[in-house]
Design a protein around this motif. Structure first.
Motif, PDB file in Angstrom:
ATOM      1  N   GLY A 275       0.660  -1.233  -0.111  1.00  9.03           N
ATOM      2  CA  GLY A 275       0.035  -0.109  -0.008  1.00  9.03           C
ATOM      3  C   GLY A 275       0.452   1.286  -0.081  1.00  9.03           C
ATOM      4  N   ALA A 276       1.963   1.225   0.718  1.00 14.35           N
ATOM      5  CA  ALA A 276       2.990   2.310   0.975  1.00 14.35           C
ATOM      6  C   ALA A 276       3.143   2.503  -0.291  1.00 14.35           C
ATOM      7  CB  ALA A 276       3.829   2.275   1.815  1.00 14.35           C
ATOM      8  N   VAL A 277       3.933   1.664  -1.019  1.00 18.71           N
ATOM      9  CA  VAL A 277       4.557   1.819  -2.478  1.00 18.71           C
ATOM     10  C   VAL A 277       3.790   2.260  -3.440  1.00 18.71           C
ATOM     11  CG1 VAL A 277       5.974   0.532  -4.001  1.00 18.71           C
ATOM     12  CG2 VAL A 277       6.611   0.282  -1.728  1.00 18.71           C
ATOM     13  N   MET A 278       2.527   1.678  -3.479  1.00 26.07           N
ATOM     14  CA  MET A 278       1.683   1.877  -4.827  1.00 26.07           C
ATOM     15  C   MET A 278       0.658   2.943  -4.705  1.00 26.07           C
ATOM     16  SD  MET A 278       2.568  -0.933  -6.625  1.00 26.07           S
ATOM     17  CE  MET A 278       1.548  -0.476  -7.963  1.00 26.07           C
ATOM     18  N   THR A 279       0.751   3.472  -3.727  1.00 27.48           N
ATOM     19  CA  THR A 279      -0.324   4.843  -3.448  1.00 27.48           C
ATOM     20  C   THR A 279       0.348   5.694  -4.344  1.00 27.48           C
ATOM     21  OG1 THR A 279      -1.228   4.021  -1.206  1.00 27.48           O
ATOM     22  CG2 THR A 279      -1.359   6.435  -1.991  1.00 27.48           C
ATOM     23  N   PRO A 280       1.646   6.407  -3.805  1.00 22.41           N
ATOM     24  CA  PRO A 280       2.136   7.478  -4.955  1.00 22.41           C
ATOM     25  C   PRO A 280       2.306   6.953  -6.343  1.00 22.41           C
ATOM     26  CG  PRO A 280       3.787   6.552  -3.452  1.00 22.41           C
ATOM     27  CD  PRO A 280       2.516   5.627  -3.194  1.00 22.41           C
ATOM     28  N   ILE A 281       2.533   5.754  -6.589  1.00 21.69           N
ATOM     29  CA  ILE A 281       2.796   5.384  -7.986  1.00 21.69           C
ATOM     30  C   ILE A 281       1.315   5.281  -8.661  1.00 21.69           C
ATOM     31  CG2 ILE A 281       3.192   3.494  -9.629  1.00 21.69           C
ATOM     32  CD1 ILE A 281       5.446   2.776  -7.482  1.00 21.69           C
ATOM     33  N   PHE A 282       0.197   4.781  -8.006  1.00 21.86           N
ATOM     34  CA  PHE A 282      -1.086   4.866  -8.719  1.00 21.86           C
ATOM     35  C   PHE A 282      -1.501   6.246  -8.805  1.00 21.86           C
ATOM     36  CE2 PHE A 282      -3.135   0.476  -8.657  1.00 21.86           C
ATOM     37  CZ  PHE A 282      -2.054  -0.072  -9.054  1.00 21.86           C
ATOM     38  N   GLY A 283      -1.233   7.144  -7.865  1.00 21.42           N
ATOM     39  CA  GLY A 283      -1.761   8.535  -7.932  1.00 21.42           C
ATOM     40  C   GLY A 283      -0.970   9.222  -9.095  1.00 21.42           C
ATOM     41  N   ARG A 284       0.294   8.924  -9.351  1.00 23.13           N
ATOM     42  CA  ARG A 284       0.762   9.648 -10.334  1.00 23.13           C
ATOM     43  C   ARG A 284       0.369   9.225 -11.677  1.00 23.13           C
ATOM     44  NH1 ARG A 284       2.775  13.605 -13.357  1.00 23.13           N
ATOM     45  NH2 ARG A 284       4.700  13.254 -14.805  1.00 23.13           N
ATOM     46  N   LEU A 285      -0.016   7.776 -11.872  1.00 20.73           N
ATOM     47  CA  LEU A 285      -0.447   7.157 -13.208  1.00 20.73           C
ATOM     48  C   LEU A 285      -1.934   7.827 -13.341  1.00 20.73           C
ATOM     49  CD1 LEU A 285       0.915   3.653 -12.963  1.00 20.73           C
ATOM     50  CD2 LEU A 285       1.419   5.263 -14.548  1.00 20.73           C
ATOM     51  N   ALA A 286      -2.711   8.049 -12.231  1.00 25.30           N
ATOM     52  CA  ALA A 286      -4.072   8.577 -12.332  1.00 25.30           C
ATOM     53  C   ALA A 286      -4.138   9.731 -13.006  1.00 25.30           C
ATOM     54  CB  ALA A 286      -4.705   8.579 -11.038  1.00 25.30           C
TER      55      ALA A 286
ATOM     56  N   GLY B  43      -0.712  -8.797  -0.521  1.00 26.91           N
ATOM     57  CA  GLY B  43       0.034  -7.841  -1.264  1.00 26.91           C
ATOM     58  C   GLY B  43      -0.880  -7.139  -2.284  1.00 26.91           C
ATOM     59  N   LEU B  44      -1.758  -8.161  -2.973  1.00 22.16           N
ATOM     60  CA  LEU B  44      -2.676  -7.159  -4.080  1.00 22.16           C
ATOM     61  C   LEU B  44      -3.510  -6.656  -3.444  1.00 22.16           C
ATOM     62  CD1 LEU B  44      -3.169 -10.638  -6.150  1.00 22.16           C
ATOM     63  CD2 LEU B  44      -1.583  -8.620  -6.975  1.00 22.16           C
ATOM     64  N   GLN B  45      -3.808  -6.968  -2.371  1.00 21.47           N
ATOM     65  CA  GLN B  45      -4.974  -6.118  -1.607  1.00 21.47           C
ATOM     66  C   GLN B  45      -4.505  -5.073  -1.173  1.00 21.47           C
ATOM     67  OE1 GLN B  45      -6.162  -8.757   1.557  1.00 21.47           O
ATOM     68  NE2 GLN B  45      -7.472 -10.166  -0.026  1.00 21.47           N
ATOM     69  N   GLY B  46      -3.231  -4.551  -1.020  1.00 21.08           N
ATOM     70  CA  GLY B  46      -2.546  -3.389  -0.388  1.00 21.08           C
ATOM     71  C   GLY B  46      -2.627  -2.456  -1.595  1.00 21.08           C
ATOM     72  N   ALA B  47      -2.856  -2.595  -2.819  1.00 13.98           N
ATOM     73  CA  ALA B  47      -2.857  -1.693  -3.971  1.00 13.98           C
ATOM     74  C   ALA B  47      -3.939  -0.907  -3.734  1.00 13.98           C
ATOM     75  CB  ALA B  47      -3.127  -2.555  -5.396  1.00 13.98           C
ATOM     76  N   GLY B  48      -5.213  -1.350  -2.758  1.00 13.71           N
ATOM     77  CA  GLY B  48      -6.298  -0.647  -2.595  1.00 13.71           C
ATOM     78  C   GLY B  48      -5.834   0.588  -1.963  1.00 13.71           C
ATOM     79  N   ALA B  49      -4.884   0.814  -1.175  1.00 15.84           N
ATOM     80  CA  ALA B  49      -4.436   2.008  -0.606  1.00 15.84           C
ATOM     81  C   ALA B  49      -4.834   3.277  -1.455  1.00 15.84           C
ATOM     82  CB  ALA B  49      -3.244   2.080   0.080  1.00 15.84           C
ATOM     83  N   ALA B  50      -4.511   2.908  -2.721  1.00 12.50           N
ATOM     84  CA  ALA B  50      -4.647   4.055  -3.942  1.00 12.50           C
ATOM     85  C   ALA B  50      -6.153   4.620  -3.826  1.00 12.50           C
ATOM     86  CB  ALA B  50      -4.019   3.595  -5.007  1.00 12.50           C
ATOM     87  N   ILE B  51      -7.132   3.858  -3.446  1.00  6.45           N
ATOM     88  CA  ILE B  51      -8.500   4.046  -3.811  1.00  6.45           C
ATOM     89  C   ILE B  51      -8.876   5.512  -3.308  1.00  6.45           C
ATOM     90  CG2 ILE B  51     -10.953   3.463  -3.354  1.00  6.45           C
ATOM     91  CD1 ILE B  51     -10.161   0.549  -3.752  1.00  6.45           C
TER      92      ILE B  51
ATOM     93  N   ARG C 193      12.127  16.163 -15.406  1.00  7.43           N
ATOM     94  CA  ARG C 193      11.442  17.111 -15.979  1.00  7.43           C
ATOM     95  C   ARG C 193       9.905  16.448 -15.721  1.00  7.43           C
ATOM     96  NH1 ARG C 193      12.179  18.711 -21.772  1.00  7.43           N
ATOM     97  NH2 ARG C 193      10.464  19.830 -21.490  1.00  7.43           N
ATOM     98  N   ASN C 194       9.677  15.048 -15.405  1.00  9.45           N
ATOM     99  CA  ASN C 194       8.431  14.590 -15.286  1.00  9.45           C
ATOM    100  C   ASN C 194       8.505  13.534 -14.160  1.00  9.45           C
ATOM    101  OD1 ASN C 194       6.660  15.438 -17.661  1.00  9.45           O
ATOM    102  ND2 ASN C 194       8.316  14.473 -18.636  1.00  9.45           N
ATOM    103  N   PRO C 195       8.849  14.280 -12.744  1.00  7.79           N
ATOM    104  CA  PRO C 195       9.332  13.372 -11.557  1.00  7.79           C
ATOM    105  C   PRO C 195       7.627  12.380 -11.262  1.00  7.79           C
ATOM    106  CG  PRO C 195       8.871  15.690 -11.122  1.00  7.79           C
ATOM    107  CD  PRO C 195       8.808  15.610 -12.534  1.00  7.79           C
ATOM    108  N   LEU C 196       7.965  11.591 -10.469  1.00  5.17           N
ATOM    109  CA  LEU C 196       6.983  10.481  -9.867  1.00  5.17           C
ATOM    110  C   LEU C 196       6.266  11.505  -8.597  1.00  5.17           C
ATOM    111  CD1 LEU C 196       5.584   8.110  -9.605  1.00  5.17           C
ATOM    112  CD2 LEU C 196       7.335   7.410  -7.606  1.00  5.17           C
ATOM    113  N   VAL C 197       7.198  12.326  -7.966  1.00  2.00           N
ATOM    114  CA  VAL C 197       6.810  13.080  -6.629  1.00  2.00           C
ATOM    115  C   VAL C 197       7.250  14.521  -7.227  1.00  2.00           C
ATOM    116  CG1 VAL C 197       6.637  13.516  -4.406  1.00  2.00           C
ATOM    117  CG2 VAL C 197       6.363  11.262  -5.321  1.00  2.00           C
ATOM    118  N   ASP C 198       6.680  15.610  -7.195  1.00  2.00           N
ATOM    119  CA  ASP C 198       7.060  16.944  -7.441  1.00  2.00           C
ATOM    120  C   ASP C 198       7.533  17.288  -6.053  1.00  2.00           C
ATOM    121  OD1 ASP C 198       7.604  19.563  -8.018  1.00  2.00           O
ATOM    122  OD2 ASP C 198       5.985  19.697  -9.228  1.00  2.00           O
ATOM    123  N   LEU C 199       8.814  17.404  -5.755  1.00  2.00           N
ATOM    124  CA  LEU C 199       9.539  17.587  -4.439  1.00  2.00           C
ATOM    125  C   LEU C 199       9.432  19.123  -4.284  1.00  2.00           C
ATOM    126  CD1 LEU C 199      12.422  15.207  -4.282  1.00  2.00           C
ATOM    127  CD2 LEU C 199       9.865  14.898  -3.049  1.00  2.00           C
TER     128      LEU C 199
END
Length: 498
Positions: A87-98, A135-143, A278-284
C-alpha cells in the motif's frame, strides 16, 4: 481563439482534455460540463470502506493463522506487513498514473487487484499464496487519493469539501468495522467465508465503478518516471521492512541497521533524481511548500496516532487483568467497543467540513490535535472503568477525523488540479508510514513492560503518551499553516471569449 475562465479561482495548469459541450439556449456560448452521476460518491465511499476493511480484516485471524496454514509466526506476520508495505509503495505510483492516464482507469486497476487478492484468500490456505494475495489487496490504498481527485473534478464547488470529508472518514469507519466483521465471521463460520464475502463486495464495487464513473477530463500527460518508481520502491522497502520486523530481528541486528542505512542512501539518491527529472514521480518542489509540507507532516503523525488508538486499545481490552493491565474481553466484544468511535468519525466528518467552510482549514486542524491530546491523556489514566476507555476511543477518533478530513482540502488548495491524485497519494503514503511506525513502536514499548505473562499498566500508559506527543506536534504544525485557506476550486469550464 482566446479563452477566459468562468471562475476566479481557476487553478494554474488545469485544462480540459476534451471539448466541453456548449449549452446555449440563448446563444450565450456558455459551456457546460456533463453532469456527474449521482452514484459517484456512494461508489467511492463503499470502495474506500472496502479498502479499509481489507487492511484490518486479518488482525483477528493472526493468532489462529499458524494453525490454519501450518506456517510459523514470523511468516504469518507478513500477512499484515505485506499489505501495508505494498500500500505504501503503490499509493504514490497509482496516484501519479491516475493524473497521467486517467483516474477511472487506475481506480479500476486498484479494485481489480483487491478483488483478485480476496479471491485467492478465499480459495487457498497456502501461506505463500496468502501473502501474495495480501500484497494485491495492498494496492487498494490508492482508492482514497484517486477517489478524492475524482470528486474534485466531478462535483460542484459547494459539495467538494463535504464529500471529501466524508470520504476521508470512511477510513476510520472501515477500520473500526473490519475487526468485528472478521471476528464475527470467524467465530461462527469457516475463515474462508470472510474472503468470499469481500470478493463479492469487490466485484460489485468494481462493476459499479466501471458503469457509473466516467473517465477524468484533466490529465498531466508526459512520460512515467519508471526510474523514480523503482527508486521509491527500493527506499520504502528498505525503510519499512526493518521497522515492521525490528522487534523480531532485533533493533541492533546487522540486517536492521544495514537496511536503515540503505534507506537513507536510497532516499537521498531518489530525491536527487526527482529534482532533476522533468516529469518526476513526486514533485518535491511542490511538496516542499509550507502549505503542502505541513499537511504531509500531520498525515505522518496522525497516521501514527490513529493506528495507536485502535492497536493499543484492542490489546488492552483483551488483556487478562489477572496478569497485568486489561479488561479480559473476548475478541468480538472488544471489537464492538470500538464501534461508537467509528460512528463518531462519520458524524464529525461533516463538522470538519463546516468548520473549514466557516473559519478556514486551520481551525479544524487545531481542534483535531486538541481532541487527540485529550483522548490520549484520558487513555493514559491507569485502572479506569471500561466506559472511560470507550469515551477515550471516541474523543481520539473525533480528533483523527477533524485532521484527516482537513488534510485533503489543504492539499487540493495548494497543488494544481492535474497533480491532485499524486499529491494525495503522497499524503496517504505518509499516513500508512505513520501507522507502520506506530505498530513497531507500540510492540517495542509493550514488550519492554511485560510482567507475569501480561503487560503492565505503565506499558499501556507510556504507549498512549507517545501518541499524545504526536498530537502536540500536529498542533504545532497546524499553527504554521497560513491563517486563511480556501477550499479547493472545482474543475472549471472554459468558454470562448467572443
Amino acid at each position: 481563439m482566446a479563452y477566459v475562465s468562468t471562475h476566479p479561482l481557476r487553478l494554474r495548469g488545469s485544462r480540459p482534455d476534451r471539448p466541453l459541450a456548449a449549452a446555449s439556449a440563448g446563444g450565450s456560448g456558455t459551456a457546460v460540463a456533463p453532469r456527474p452521476s449521482r452514484f459517484v460518491f456512494p461508489i467511492l465511499a463503499v470502495g474506500a470502506i472496502f479498502q479499509a476493511i481489507m487492511q484490518t480484516v486479518m488482525v483477528p485471524l493472526l493468532p489462529s493463522m499458524p494453525t490454519l496454514t501450518g506456517a510459523d509466526t514470523t511468516a504469518v506476520s507478513w500477512l499484515v506487513t505485506t499489505t501495508l508495505l505494498v500500500g505504501a509503495v503503490m499509493t504514490p505510483i497509482f496516484g501519479r498514473l491516475a493524473d497521467m492516464i486517467g483516474k477511472k482507469r487506475m481506480l479500476l486497476v486498484a479494485l481489480v487487484l483487491m478483488t483478485v487478492g480476496s479471491l485467492l484468500c478465499a480459495i487457498s490456505s497456502n501461506i505463500a499464496v496468502l501473502i501474495t494475495a495480501r500484497g494485491l489487496q495492498g494496492a487498494g490504498a490508492a482508492i482514497i487519493p484517486i477517489g478524492m481527485s475524482i470528486l474534485r473534478e466531478e462535483l460542484p464547488r459547494e459539495r467538494i469539501g463535504r464529500a471529501i470529508a466524508l470520504l476521508s472518514s470512511t477510513l476510520g469507519l472501515g477500520t473500526a468495522l473490519g475487526i468485528p466483521f472478521a471476528a464475527a465471521i470467524v467465530q461462527f463460520a469457516n475463515w474462508h467465508v470472510l474472503f468470499w464475502v469481500t470478493t463479492a463486495i469487490g466485484a460489485a464495487v468494481m462493476t459499479a465503478a466501471a458503469v457509473f464513473i466516467r473517465e477524468s477530463r484533466t490529465r498531466t500527460g508526459g512520460r512515467f518516471d519508471g526510474v523514480g518508481a523503482v527508486g521509491l520502491t527500493a527506499a520504502l522497502v528498505s525503510l519499512l521492512v526493518p521497522i515492521t520486523q525490528g522487534s523480531t530481528w532485533g533493533w541492533t541486528s546487522p540486517a536492521v541497521l544495514s537496511m536503515f542505512a540503505a534507506a537513507v542512501v536510497l532516499f537521498g539518491l531518489w530525491g536527487f533524481q526527482q529534482l532533476r527529472n522533468r516529469n518526476p514521480l513526486v514533485d518535491l518542489r511542490v511538496s516542499a511548500r509550507r502549505t503542502v509540507l505541513m499537511p504531509h507532516l500531520a498525515a505522518l503523525l496522525v497516521g501514527f496516532a490513529f493506528y495507536g488508538n485502535t492497536l493499543i486499545t484492542t490489546q488492552l481490552l483483551q488483556a487478562d487483568p489477572d496478569r497485568g493491565a486489561g479488561y479480559g474481553l473476548p475478541i468480538l466484544l472488544a471489537a464492538l467497543c470500538q464501534l461508537p468511535a467509528s460512528f463518531a468519525m462519520m458524524s464529525f466528518s461533516l463538522v470538519a467540513a463546516r468548520l473549514s467552510d466557516r473559519w478556514g482549514t486551520k481551525v479544524p486542524m487545531l481542534a483535531g490535535a486538541l481532541f487527540l491530546l485529550c483522548g490520549y491523556s484520558l487513555h493514559a489514566v491507569p485502572d479506569k472503568p471500561l466506559w472511560s476507555v470507550v469515551v477515550a476511543l471516541g474523543v481520539a477518533a473525533i480528533g483523527t477525523t477533524l485532521v484527516y478530513c482537513t488534510l485533503p482540502v489543504l492539499i487540493m488548495g495548494a497543488v494544481p488540479l492535474e497533480q491532485t491524485a499524486a499529491a494525495n497519494g503522497v499524503n496517504v503514503l505518509l499516513r500508512t508510514t505513520g501507522s507502520t511506525v506506530c505498530s513497531a513502536v507500540v510492540a517495542t514499548v509493550l514488550a519492554a513492560h511485560l510482567s507475569n505473562g501480561g503487560i503492565t499498566t505503565a506499558g499501556f500508559s507510556i504507549a498512549y503518551l507517545v501518541c499524545a506527543t504526536c498530537a502536540v506536534v500536529v498542533f504545532v504544525a497546524a499553527l504554521a499553516l497560513p491563517a486563511a485557506n480556501r477550499r479547493p476550486a472545482e474543475h472549471v469550464a472554459e468558454v470562448p471569449a467572443g
